[in-house]
Design an enzyme around this catalytic site. Structure first.
Site, PDB file in Angstrom:
ATOM      1  N   ALA A 108       0.837  -1.201   0.000  1.00 33.55           N
ATOM      2  CA  ALA A 108       0.000   0.000   0.000  1.00 33.55           C
ATOM      3  C   ALA A 108       0.871   1.250   0.000  1.00 33.55           C
ATOM      4  O   ALA A 108       0.616   2.206  -0.744  1.00 33.55           O
ATOM      5  CB  ALA A 108      -0.931  -0.002   1.212  1.00 33.55           C
ATOM      6  N   ASP A 109       1.893   1.273   0.835  1.00 34.42           N
ATOM      7  CA  ASP A 109       2.783   2.432   0.900  1.00 34.42           C
ATOM      8  C   ASP A 109       3.461   2.693  -0.438  1.00 34.42           C
ATOM      9  O   ASP A 109       3.537   3.846  -0.889  1.00 34.42           O
ATOM     10  CB  ASP A 109       3.872   2.205   1.958  1.00 34.42           C
ATOM     11  N   LEU A 110       3.972   1.637  -1.062  1.00 32.61           N
ATOM     12  CA  LEU A 110       4.825   1.800  -2.230  1.00 32.61           C
ATOM     13  C   LEU A 110       4.039   1.832  -3.542  1.00 32.61           C
ATOM     14  O   LEU A 110       4.189   2.773  -4.326  1.00 32.61           O
ATOM     15  CB  LEU A 110       5.871   0.682  -2.261  1.00 32.61           C
TER      16      LEU A 110
END
Length: 367
Positions: free
Chosen positions: A184-186
């Site tokens: 999700a972050d990347l």
């Protein structure tokens, strides 16, 4: 006082550093998604000024992560609660092209860095806010999105969970897997933010007008599930039921697209999805009788022949250790590879050009 974290770039990364030369980016983000986004921009030649709060980016506590994300950026620290600190940030924004933040919706306004104020200073400024769940139904929401999640806290695991992606990561037994990669972050945050901001900068160059974009990591990750949405429908068409992830078309249901355990409890990754690759796999495994047991020949995964083929292939791989199968498939172009550990991948010739931060460019230039 500002400082610059310097670093030698690898030759692969250096090949593209002229692409964004002259792009000036003010980075107010912390932790992983925003700093990785601006790391990508820096690798393409953008000038990044990273502004931290006085107590620093929390990523500084995570070993070499901060250095890996922020080398080559100019680092400055200001008190975000002090009017003088905000004025210093505004001074940077007067001639910037992009500002990134990762605050919850409404925080910029409380700091005096709202869209109207910043565009009065710099009409072409592109503002990208990386959020967990988007804007919801607040006053700033320009679309008819009905949810009350905008102000909720979260991290990668929460955004993965709410998008439906985490549930897709199941073991063969159907147990929930715990990912060690921050998808999700990347993918949902960093990569989507870079695409959005470069598109907006391109538009600003043509129109003279910037814009404020909210990137939702949860919504972006949901968008990435294009394959399971489609393949789940496909499997349902011939099975009558929506499959659980471990029995989806590409989730381990097909004998030709699966992970197989070796005699030493390692795994080989079989991606022989097309018939020609499957038949090549059967040649290497000395299983000619399985060459016709393929979905492109009408042997669907719910059929006895498909299940029997998967069992035979599994037993064959289990008869020898990983090293044996690595050697057996080394010269066979059939989409079969070993599942490498991180340490093995680091030492593999594929990544011989990695820099001192163990980073490699995802691009190469043709001569």
């Amino acid at each position: 006082m500002p400082n610059n974290i310097s670093s030698n770039t690898s030759s692969g990364i250096a090949q593209m550093t002229d692409c964004l030369q002259g792009l000036r980016v003010i980075d107010l983000t912390r932790n992983l998604p925003g700093p990785f986004a601006t790391r990508l921009l820096a690798d393409l030649g953008a000038d990044i000024i990273k502004i931290e709060p006085m107590n620093g980016d929390p990523a500084r506590a995570l070993g070499g992560l901060f250095e890996a994300l922020n080398h080559g950026k100019t680092i400055e620290k200001y008190d975000f609660r002090n009017p003088e600190g905000i004025e210093s940030i505004k001074a940077h924004l007067k001639d910037a092209d992009v500002m990134l933040d990762s605050f919850r919706p409404g925080v910029l306004e409380g700091m005096g860095l709202d869209t109207k104020t910043l565009h009065a200073i710099n009409p072409k400024l592109v503002i990208v806010s990386i959020t967990g769940y988007g804007l919801g139904t607040g006053d700033d929401a320009k679309q008819e999105i009905k949810h009350e999640w905008a102000d909720k806290a979260g991290h990668d695991i929460n955004f993965m969970a709410m998008s439906g992606v985490l549930d897709q990561l199941k073991t063969a037994e159907g147990e929930q897997a715990m990912p060690n990669i921050q998808f999700a972050d990347l993918a949902g945050g960093s990569d989507t933010a870079v695409i959005a901001l470069l598109a907006a900068v391109f538009a600003a160059e043509r129109t003279g007008k910037g814009r404020h974009i909210a990137v939702s990591m949860t919504h972006s990750l949901y968008q990435h599930m294009v394959m399971p949405k489609a393949t789940g429908t496909l499997v349902k068409s011939f099975s009558g039921q929506t499959p659980p992830p471990q029995y989806d078309f590409l989730g381990g249901l097909l004998p030709c697209y699966c992970l197989y355990k070796t005699a030493d409890d390692r795994y080989m990754a079989v991606g022989s999805l097309e018939l020609k690759f499957w038949q090549g796999l059967c040649d290497v495994l000395a299983l000619p009788e399985l060459k016709t047991k393929h979905w492109q020949l009408g042997i669907m995964p719910n059929m006895p022949d498909s299940k029997a083929a998967a069992k035979t292939v599994a037993e064959t791989f289990a008869s020898q250790p990983l090293a044996h199968w690595q050697q057996a498939f080394e010269s066979a172009d059939v989409c079969v590879t070993p599942v490498l550990t991180l340490e093995e991948a680091k030492a593999h010739p594929l990544f011989a050009h990695q820099d001192q931060h163990q980073a490699t460019a995802g691009w190469q230039l043709f001569e």
